[in-house]
Design a protein around this motif. Structure first.
Motif, PDB file in Angstrom:
ATOM      1  N   ILE A  82      24.420  63.166  -3.065  1.00 44.94           N
ATOM      2  CA  ILE A  82      23.318  63.658  -2.246  1.00 44.94           C
ATOM      3  C   ILE A  82      23.821  64.472  -1.056  1.00 44.94           C
ATOM      4  CG2 ILE A  82      21.475  62.878  -0.676  1.00 44.94           C
ATOM      5  CD1 ILE A  82      20.706  60.805  -2.688  1.00 44.94           C
ATOM      6  N   ARG A 118      18.653  61.391  10.400  1.00 45.88           N
ATOM      7  CA  ARG A 118      17.593  61.187   9.418  1.00 45.88           C
ATOM      8  C   ARG A 118      17.116  62.537   8.910  1.00 45.88           C
ATOM      9  NH1 ARG A 118      13.769  56.871  11.100  1.00 45.88           N
ATOM     10  NH2 ARG A 118      15.503  55.667  10.268  1.00 45.88           N
ATOM     11  N   PHE A 122      14.986  63.171   2.548  1.00 46.92           N
ATOM     12  CA  PHE A 122      15.577  61.962   1.980  1.00 46.92           C
ATOM     13  C   PHE A 122      14.716  60.718   2.204  1.00 46.92           C
ATOM     14  CE2 PHE A 122      20.139  63.748   2.665  1.00 46.92           C
ATOM     15  CZ  PHE A 122      19.944  64.630   1.614  1.00 46.92           C
ATOM     16  N   ASP A 147      19.125  56.529   6.837  1.00 47.29           N
ATOM     17  CA  ASP A 147      18.364  55.987   5.712  1.00 47.29           C
ATOM     18  C   ASP A 147      18.135  57.018   4.618  1.00 47.29           C
ATOM     19  OD1 ASP A 147      17.259  53.320   6.983  1.00 47.29           O
ATOM     20  OD2 ASP A 147      16.952  54.891   8.466  1.00 47.29           O
ATOM     21  N   CYS A 148      18.009  56.523   3.393  1.00 44.98           N
ATOM     22  CA  CYS A 148      17.654  57.370   2.265  1.00 44.98           C
ATOM     23  C   CYS A 148      16.760  56.575   1.332  1.00 44.98           C
ATOM     24  CB  CYS A 148      18.915  57.825   1.530  1.00 44.98           C
ATOM     25  SG  CYS A 148      18.613  58.966   0.173  1.00 44.98           S
ATOM     26  N   TYR A 150      16.016  57.622  -1.778  1.00 43.29           N
ATOM     27  CA  TYR A 150      16.240  58.111  -3.131  1.00 43.29           C
ATOM     28  C   TYR A 150      17.674  57.827  -3.552  1.00 43.29           C
ATOM     29  CZ  TYR A 150      12.017  60.439  -1.661  1.00 43.29           C
ATOM     30  OH  TYR A 150      10.766  60.670  -1.155  1.00 43.29           O
ATOM     31  N   ALA A 198      15.388  52.149   1.263  1.00 43.60           N
ATOM     32  CA  ALA A 198      16.469  52.421   2.211  1.00 43.60           C
ATOM     33  C   ALA A 198      17.183  51.138   2.613  1.00 43.60           C
ATOM     34  CB  ALA A 198      15.914  53.128   3.451  1.00 43.60           C
ATOM     35  N   ASN A 208      20.573  51.769   1.101  1.00 45.40           N
ATOM     36  CA  ASN A 208      20.663  53.122   0.582  1.00 45.40           C
ATOM     37  C   ASN A 208      20.901  54.091   1.733  1.00 45.40           C
ATOM     38  OD1 ASN A 208      20.480  54.162  -2.082  1.00 45.40           O
ATOM     39  ND2 ASN A 208      18.632  55.273  -1.525  1.00 45.40           N
ATOM     40  N   TRP A 210      22.463  57.788   2.813  1.00 49.10           N
ATOM     41  CA  TRP A 210      22.744  59.027   2.104  1.00 49.10           C
ATOM     42  C   TRP A 210      24.193  59.484   2.213  1.00 49.10           C
ATOM     43  CZ3 TRP A 210      24.333  63.218   5.007  1.00 49.10           C
ATOM     44  CH2 TRP A 210      23.966  63.263   6.351  1.00 49.10           C
ATOM     45  N   PRO A 220      23.861  55.758  -2.048  1.00 48.67           N
ATOM     46  CA  PRO A 220      22.599  56.258  -2.614  1.00 48.67           C
ATOM     47  C   PRO A 220      22.694  56.413  -4.129  1.00 48.67           C
ATOM     48  CG  PRO A 220      23.839  58.077  -1.679  1.00 48.67           C
ATOM     49  CD  PRO A 220      24.640  56.827  -1.388  1.00 48.67           C
TER      50      PRO A 220
END
Length: 293
Positions: A82, A118, A122, A147-148, A150, A198, A208, A210, A220
């Motif tokens: 990512i 952030r 994402f 945070d992510c 995905y 996340a 999760n 990124w 991620p």
């Protein structure tokens, strides 16, 4: 007075009837935003492959040429799959700023240089665990807003066959996949990205992030550390205790959004079998997808 009370009661009833409708509209908007984010990630992967003659980014390693976990060389970048999409989602400035003063690789994986930023693309608005990254410590620094919502498909970007958990050997993350040769099952039948909370498990133990590498519990990724048919978790609650960081997870009611290798986004029903989801995750099993796909 009686008439006033009647009017107030009617208003209260109308508000009660209206509230669920408002919540449904908000969720529909959040799901649409989430779907658009996944589409951007899928299209960004195409842009990456176009730039690098069909190569896909690694699950986590140096690039443009992986040196199998060895030290980076000038001009290389280290990061998750990512991370390598940043220039293709209008985050070129962050990508540029992540380089160290020596002009090579490391900055994006250091919280103070990149991982605490952030990025709107994402984050899914429905993800209730966003904000938990600040509990993750690395070298005395927390990951702030890294945070992510995905996760990349490890079976595509990593090395299929990895089964152990927690800080796995580096070579499992190298990847070396190419597009579309590494996806013989077809781009419309292969998942690249899905939703994943996340925060997953007690704060700091799973989630999760990124820019986090080398760890299936905080990176991620999904479909790393699992060996067979698996489904996703639908709205695990509470996420602090009932969320599995090795699985995909969705906060939407009854569905999961998935970005496919052809650049489209598919809404997967909660009723989909674990076997079907797994067949769509594995890019080269040679098995036609069942009817619930």
């Amino acid at each position: 007075m009686i008439e006033l009370l009647v009017v107030i009661a009617i208003i209260a009833i109308l508000i009660g009837l209206l509230l669920p409708a408002v919540q449904k509209v908000r969720e529909a908007a959040a799901r649409m935003t989430c779907s658009n984010n996944l589409k951007q990630l899928a299209l960004a992967t195409h842009g990456f492959a176009d730039t690098y003659t069909g190569k896909l980014p690694p699950a986590c390693d140096t690039f443009p040429t992986s040196n199998s976990g060895g030290g980076p060389t000038a001009g290389q970048m280290f990061g998750t799959s990512i991370v390598f999409l940043l220039p293709y989602i209008e985050q070129q400035n962050l990508w540029n700023a992540s380089y160290s003063i020596n002009g090579n690789w490391y900055g994006i994986n250091v919280p103070t240089n990149g991982g605490n930023v952030r990025i709107k693309t994402f984050v899914c608005p429905s993800d209730p665990s966003v904000g938990s990254a600040a509990s993750v410590q690395w070298s005395g620094t927390n990951w702030g807003q890294g945070d992510c919502s995905y996760a990349a498909n490890f079976q595509v970007f990593g090395v299929p066959g990895f089964t152990s958990g927690g800080n796995p050997p580096e070579q499992y993350f190298w990847g070396k996949s190419t597009f579309p040769a590494s996806l013989p099952d077809g781009t419309s039948n292969t998942i690249l990205y899905v939703e994943k909370y996340a925060g997953c498990g007690s704060p700091g133990s799973g989630g999760n992030l990124w820019a986090w590498g080398w760890d299936a519990y905080l990176g991620p990724l999904y479909a790393a550390g699992v060996t067979g048919p698996q489904t996703w978790q639908q709205s695990p609650n509470p996420w602090q205790s009932n969320c599995n960081p090795l699985l995909a997870s969705s906060a939407h009611t009854g569905v999961m959004n998935a970005g496919l290798a052809d650049g489209s986004v598919r809404t997967l029903s909660q009723s989909m079998s674990a076997n079907t989801f797994w067949l769509a995750t594995v890019p080269n099993d040679g098995t036609p997808l069942p009817s619930d796909w």
